[in-house]
Design a protein around this motif. Structure first.
Motif, mmCIF file in Angstrom:
data_model
loop_
_atom_site.group_PDB
_atom_site.id
_atom_site.type_symbol
_atom_site.label_atom_id
_atom_site.label_comp_id
_atom_site.label_asym_id
_atom_site.label_seq_id
_atom_site.Cartn_x
_atom_site.Cartn_y
_atom_site.Cartn_z
ATOM 1 N N HIS A 1 5.712 0.690 71.538
ATOM 2 C CA HIS A 1 5.732 2.061 71.048
ATOM 3 C C HIS A 1 6.810 2.255 69.995
ATOM 4 O O HIS A 1 7.985 1.990 70.266
ATOM 5 C CB HIS A 1 6.002 3.002 72.237
ATOM 6 N N ASN A 2 6.417 2.675 68.805
ATOM 7 C CA ASN A 2 7.360 2.943 67.710
ATOM 8 C C ASN A 2 8.448 1.875 67.611
ATOM 9 O O ASN A 2 9.645 2.190 67.649
ATOM 10 C CB ASN A 2 7.998 4.329 67.876
ATOM 11 N N LEU A 3 8.033 0.634 67.487
ATOM 12 C CA LEU A 3 9.024 -0.435 67.310
ATOM 13 C C LEU A 3 9.745 -0.243 65.978
ATOM 14 O O LEU A 3 9.232 0.391 65.058
ATOM 15 C CB LEU A 3 8.351 -1.812 67.322
ATOM 16 N N SER A 4 10.917 -0.827 65.895
ATOM 17 C CA SER A 4 11.677 -0.781 64.638
ATOM 18 C C SER A 4 11.107 -1.839 63.691
ATOM 19 O O SER A 4 10.432 -2.776 64.138
ATOM 20 C CB SER A 4 13.140 -1.087 64.918
ATOM 21 N N PRO A 5 11.404 -1.729 62.396
ATOM 22 C CA PRO A 5 10.932 -2.768 61.468
ATOM 23 C C PRO A 5 11.363 -4.178 61.896
ATOM 24 O O PRO A 5 10.567 -5.109 61.822
ATOM 25 C CB PRO A 5 11.570 -2.365 60.143
ATOM 26 N N ALA A 6 12.596 -4.329 62.364
ATOM 27 C CA ALA A 6 13.061 -5.669 62.761
ATOM 28 C C ALA A 6 12.197 -6.222 63.893
ATOM 29 O O ALA A 6 11.782 -7.388 63.879
ATOM 30 C CB ALA A 6 14.529 -5.610 63.176
ATOM 31 N N GLU A 7 11.901 -5.371 64.876
ATOM 32 C CA GLU A 7 11.067 -5.822 65.990
ATOM 33 C C GLU A 7 9.651 -6.151 65.519
ATOM 34 O O GLU A 7 9.036 -7.117 65.984
ATOM 35 C CB GLU A 7 11.004 -4.727 67.071
ATOM 36 N N LEU A 8 9.159 -5.348 64.576
ATOM 37 C CA LEU A 8 7.801 -5.594 64.078
ATOM 38 C C LEU A 8 7.741 -6.874 63.257
ATOM 39 O O LEU A 8 6.746 -7.596 63.281
ATOM 40 C CB LEU A 8 7.306 -4.378 63.287
ATOM 41 N N TYR A 9 8.819 -7.151 62.516
ATOM 42 C CA TYR A 9 8.880 -8.433 61.791
ATOM 43 C C TYR A 9 8.719 -9.582 62.786
ATOM 44 O O TYR A 9 7.964 -10.522 62.562
ATOM 45 C CB TYR A 9 10.242 -8.592 61.102
ATOM 46 N N GLU A 10 9.469 -9.513 63.875
ATOM 47 C CA GLU A 10 9.436 -10.606 64.855
ATOM 48 C C GLU A 10 8.040 -10.752 65.455
ATOM 49 O O GLU A 10 7.533 -11.859 65.614
ATOM 50 C CB GLU A 10 10.473 -10.362 65.942
ATOM 51 N N GLN A 11 7.419 -9.620 65.769
ATOM 52 C CA GLN A 11 6.067 -9.660 66.319
ATOM 53 C C GLN A 11 5.098 -10.280 65.312
ATOM 54 O O GLN A 11 4.268 -11.118 65.673
ATOM 55 C CB GLN A 11 5.598 -8.236 66.661
ATOM 56 N N ALA B 1 1.063 -6.006 64.311
ATOM 57 C CA ALA B 1 2.386 -5.551 63.874
ATOM 58 C C ALA B 1 2.321 -5.095 62.416
ATOM 59 O O ALA B 1 3.005 -4.143 62.014
ATOM 60 C CB ALA B 1 3.402 -6.678 64.035
ATOM 61 N N TYR B 2 1.493 -5.769 61.627
ATOM 62 C CA TYR B 2 1.299 -5.381 60.218
ATOM 63 C C TYR B 2 0.853 -3.919 60.124
ATOM 64 O O TYR B 2 1.403 -3.133 59.338
ATOM 65 C CB TYR B 2 0.279 -6.348 59.591
ATOM 66 N N HIS B 3 -0.118 -3.536 60.957
ATOM 67 C CA HIS B 3 -0.602 -2.151 60.915
ATOM 68 C C HIS B 3 0.475 -1.168 61.360
ATOM 69 O O HIS B 3 0.626 -0.077 60.803
ATOM 70 C CB HIS B 3 -1.842 -2.005 61.808
ATOM 71 N N SER B 4 1.218 -1.572 62.373
ATOM 72 C CA SER B 4 2.247 -0.684 62.899
ATOM 73 C C SER B 4 3.375 -0.490 61.875
ATOM 74 O O SER B 4 3.844 0.629 61.656
ATOM 75 C CB SER B 4 2.790 -1.260 64.209
ATOM 76 N N LEU B 5 3.783 -1.570 61.222
ATOM 77 C CA LEU B 5 4.856 -1.458 60.217
ATOM 78 C C LEU B 5 4.359 -0.695 58.988
ATOM 79 O O LEU B 5 5.097 0.113 58.410
ATOM 80 C CB LEU B 5 5.374 -2.852 59.819
ATOM 81 N N PHE B 6 3.118 -0.924 58.608
ATOM 82 C CA PHE B 6 2.551 -0.198 57.470
ATOM 83 C C PHE B 6 2.611 1.307 57.734
ATOM 84 O O PHE B 6 3.075 2.081 56.894
ATOM 85 C CB PHE B 6 1.095 -0.647 57.248
ATOM 86 N N MET B 7 2.171 1.727 58.916
ATOM 87 C CA MET B 7 2.161 3.157 59.203
ATOM 88 C C MET B 7 3.579 3.696 59.440
ATOM 89 O O MET B 7 3.873 4.841 59.101
ATOM 90 C CB MET B 7 1.251 3.469 60.397
#
Ligand SMILES: Nc1ncnc2c1ncn2[C@@H]1O[C@H](COP(=O)(O)OP(=O)(O)OP(=O)(O)O)[C@@H](O)[C@H]1O
Ligand SMILES: O=C([O-])CC(=O)C(=O)O
Ligand SMILES: [Ca+2]
Ligand SMILES: [Mn+2]
Length: 666
Positions: free
Chosen positions: A148-158, A258-264
């Motif tokens: 849920h609402n991960l940070s960019p750093a967490e999304l990079y790792e994912q 993660a790409y979709h989540s970071l994009f949004m």
């Protein structure tokens, strides 16, 4: 006497124990020695861990609620939770309700956090749900992890761990691949036609709204929800649209990548931790199951891709395309429905503001320069693509920008170049496998390479992204025929004529050899996204421009001195000078002459722009070819406008007549 080194009888090598003692201080090892005297292997203070796991647990400090993992695992949640849920549990209940199958009573069992921490999570007690025995199924027994609402750093790792094609570029951006689709799929867009939308929306010829019935929507929704629930983990973004606080919309995006989540994360407005705590129920939900196709045997499906909007249910379903722009533009469509209901005009435009508070809108189809020209080092950026114009002024709908990257150069577009750093999503670019330096000229994957970054990555962005009423309304057209003037002033009727026409002409392909430019007419410079008939938006724009005394301008960012192949694209530096002259007000006081056929007012002079290019005919060597091409384009405009001639624009019959007369005359 082992270890003394002096046992060798022949004496080839020897040192005395005494000599060694002289060289090194004696180490005290007696019991009871004070700890200060004990020898350590370094001078660091004592540490608080005994094991490597303890060391790792120390590394991560607990943070604001945007971070997913509660220490020791997550909260497990079905649709029925404890009686007084914490905010984390409320979120899980809400997400579980979002992901509930329409045929089962309860939503999936959710756990907050990454599945790799499952061992710990498994210990968390779970409040049993009162599921009737008949409803017990394998999917009901499994857990889905919610990121849920991960940070960019967490999304990079994912992304880097789990999504092939994800890399960190040399400037820190996240390079991703959007898969088979590298652009939107407008032919696969469907809108539910129900009793309400049948009369409210624009249907039929020219409309982007291809109908689907409620039942078919539910079939696709169930397909998407079942797919998402079958995964070990899904990403959930709870964010906002529209910087106008009174007209803010809460959106939830459920996705598999993660790409979709970071994009949004970048493109929508990011809630503060407090706002996220109190987010509540979203106003609109996207189910992005783009990795999974739709079923072609389903009614209305004409390919394996389907992008479905249900305004009644306030939901959107994506199947069969991973191109992230579908989410951005799907939500834009929703705003084009919701905002006019509140007497607010939604616009496919960029927007910026000068130091004096003068606001300009930049309309234009894809690739005409909205992002490029609204990102201006001398002005405040309000937004690059989607805005609202209300009685209070303008507001950006989004929290980020989505810039085309093809042929991007540091010299010509420094602010966009510098925004491509940590946190930015870079779609479908090609880079050096070792240095990870991006080659922005490389079209191997697609010509539509893109960067999505938060708006605050532009140094002079205006936060909050709102401004007063616009003073200038700039219509951008990339005219690959090369016959429209680089700059002309429009009266209100002409502005409306060109706004409804929504013209641009791009070059069909990028293959060798000269290709004919292809004219595109897209009403309101965004027919793919509008929901109501174009004349509804046009009437609102006319009323607002009139009330505010805003001036309309037509700027050709395309070809000069000939069509594509013979002429060349107008230099960005010249277009910027033209835009500067609009902003400064100097063009309002200039002298003009009127063109034949289109009746456009061309300034006789613009500072910093060669005189020869201001009048297109002068720049063409072959004057006959110019006239033929101009007539050809005029014919295309006339044909296109035919569908609108029977429509009244606003309550003002006089304006409607003037608009019809504002087109080409030949
Ligand atoms: N004279 C010019 N004026 C504007 N842009 C130019 C000019 N010459 C070349 N370009 C290039 O054209 C492209 C304009 O794309 P831009 O991203 O600004 O489009 P957009 O209108 O924002 O489209 P979209 O709605 O798809 O985001 C950029 O790559 C820019 O470098
Ligand atoms: O939606 C996209 O893919 C990019 C965009 O801004 C547009 O096409 O207007
Ligand atoms: Ca753009
Ligand atoms: Mn756009």
């Amino acid at each position: 006497m082992a270890g003394n080194g002096n046992e060798n009888a022949d004496g080839d090598f020897s040192f005395s124990a005494a000599a060694a003692r002289d060289a090194l201080p004696r180490i005290t090892t007696e019991k009871g020695a004070k700890s200060a005297d004990v020898c350590h292997d370094d001078t660091a203070p004592r540490v608080n861990f005994q094991t490597i796991d303890e060391l790792h647990s120390l590394q991560k400090k607990r943070s604001a609620p945007t971070t997913p993992l509660k220490e020791g695992g997550g909260v497990v949640m079905g649709t029925s939770g404890p009686t007084t849920p914490s905010s984390g549990e409320t979120m899980l209940q809400s997400v579980s309700a979002s992901l509930a199958s329409l045929t089962r009573e309860t939503g999936p069992k959710l756990i907050r956090g990454d599945p790799t921490s499952a061992a710990k999570v498994a210990h968390v007690p779970h409040t049993p749900t009162s599921v009737p025995a008949a409803d017990v199924s394998d999917s009901g027994l499994k857990f889905t992890h919610i990121l849920h609402n991960l940070s960019p750093a967490e999304l990079y790792e994912q992304a880097i761990k789990y999504e092939k094609g994800s890399f960190v570029t040399s400037t820190g951006a996240l390079a991703t691949l959007s898969g088979a689709k590298t652009g939107r799929s407008p032919k696969d867009k469907r809108v539910v036609k129900d009793e309400t939308t049948a009369s409210e929306l624009w249907w039929g010829k020219g409309s982007p709204n291809i109908e689907m019935d409620e039942q078919t929507f539910l079939v696709n929704r169930e397909r998407a929800v079942d797919y998402l629930n079958s995964l070990d983990k899904v990403f959930v973004n709870d964010q906002y649209l529209n910087w106008d606080p009174e007209n803010r919309i809460k959106v939830r995006i459920v996705s598999a990548r993660a790409y979709h989540s970071l994009f949004m994360h970048n493109m929508c407005i990011r809630p503060t931790p407090e706002e996220l705590e109190n987010f509540g129920t979203p106003d609109f939900t996207i189910y992005n199951a783009g990795k999974f196709p739709c079923n072609r045997y389903t009614h209305y499906m004409t390919s394996s891709t389907s992008v479905d909007i249900n305004l009644g249910r306030r939901e959107m379903v994506i199947l069969g395309t991973q191109y992230a722009g579908e989410m951005k533009k799907g939500l834009f469509g929703v705003m084009h429905y919701l905002m006019p209901k509140r007497k607010i005009l939604s616009l496919h435009s960029g927007c910026n503001m000068g130091k004096e508070g003068d606001v300009a809108l930049f309309f234009g189809l894809s690739g005409t320069g909205k992002t490029t020209l609204s990102t201006d080092h001398n002005r405040y950026l309000i937004g690059d693509d989607e805005h609202c114009w209300s009685d209070a002024g303008v507001s950006n709908i989004e929290g980020g920008c989505y810039a085309k990257c093809i042929d991007l150069s540091r010299e010509k577009e420094p602010d966009i170049w510098n925004a491509i750093k940590f946190g930015t999503v870079l779609e479908n670019v090609v880079f050096d496998e070792h240095t990870r330096e991006v080659d922005y000229n490389d079209k191997s994957v697609t010509e539509n390479t893109r960067a999505a970054y938060p708006i605050e990555y532009i140094p002079n962005s205006k936060i909050p992204c709102v401004g007063p009423h616009p003073k200038n309304v700039i219509l951008l057209a990339c005219d690959a025929f090369g016959v429209l003037p680089p700059i002309s002033k429009l009266d209100l009727a002409q502005t409306m004529y060109h706004f409804i026409s929504g013209y641009t002409a791009l070059v069909a392909g990028t293959e060798e050899g000269v290709k004919e430019p292809r004219a595109t007419f897209s009403a309101c410079f965004g027919a793919a996204f509008i929901m109501l008939h174009p004349t509804k938006y046009a009437a609102m724009l006319a009323e607002k421009m009139q009330a505010q005394g805003a001036t309309g301008w037509l700027v050709n960012t395309g070809w000069s001195g000939g069509s594509y192949g013979a002429g060349s694209r107008i230099k960005l530096a010249y277009t910027r000078k033209i835009i500067d002259a609009i902003h400064s007000g100097s063009l309002l006081n200039a002298t003009y002459h009127k063109t034949e056929i289109f009746g456009l007012e061309i300034p006789n002079e613009v500072e910093g722009v060669p005189y020869e290019i201001l009048e297109p005919m002068n720049a063409w060597e072959d004057k006959e070819a110019y006239k033929d091409t101009l007539l050809k384009l005029a014919g295309l405009f006339r044909n296109n406008f035919e569908t609108f001639t029977s429509h009244k624009i606003g309550d003002d019959g006089k304006l409607t007549e003037e608009i019809l007369a504002a087109g080409p005359n030949f």
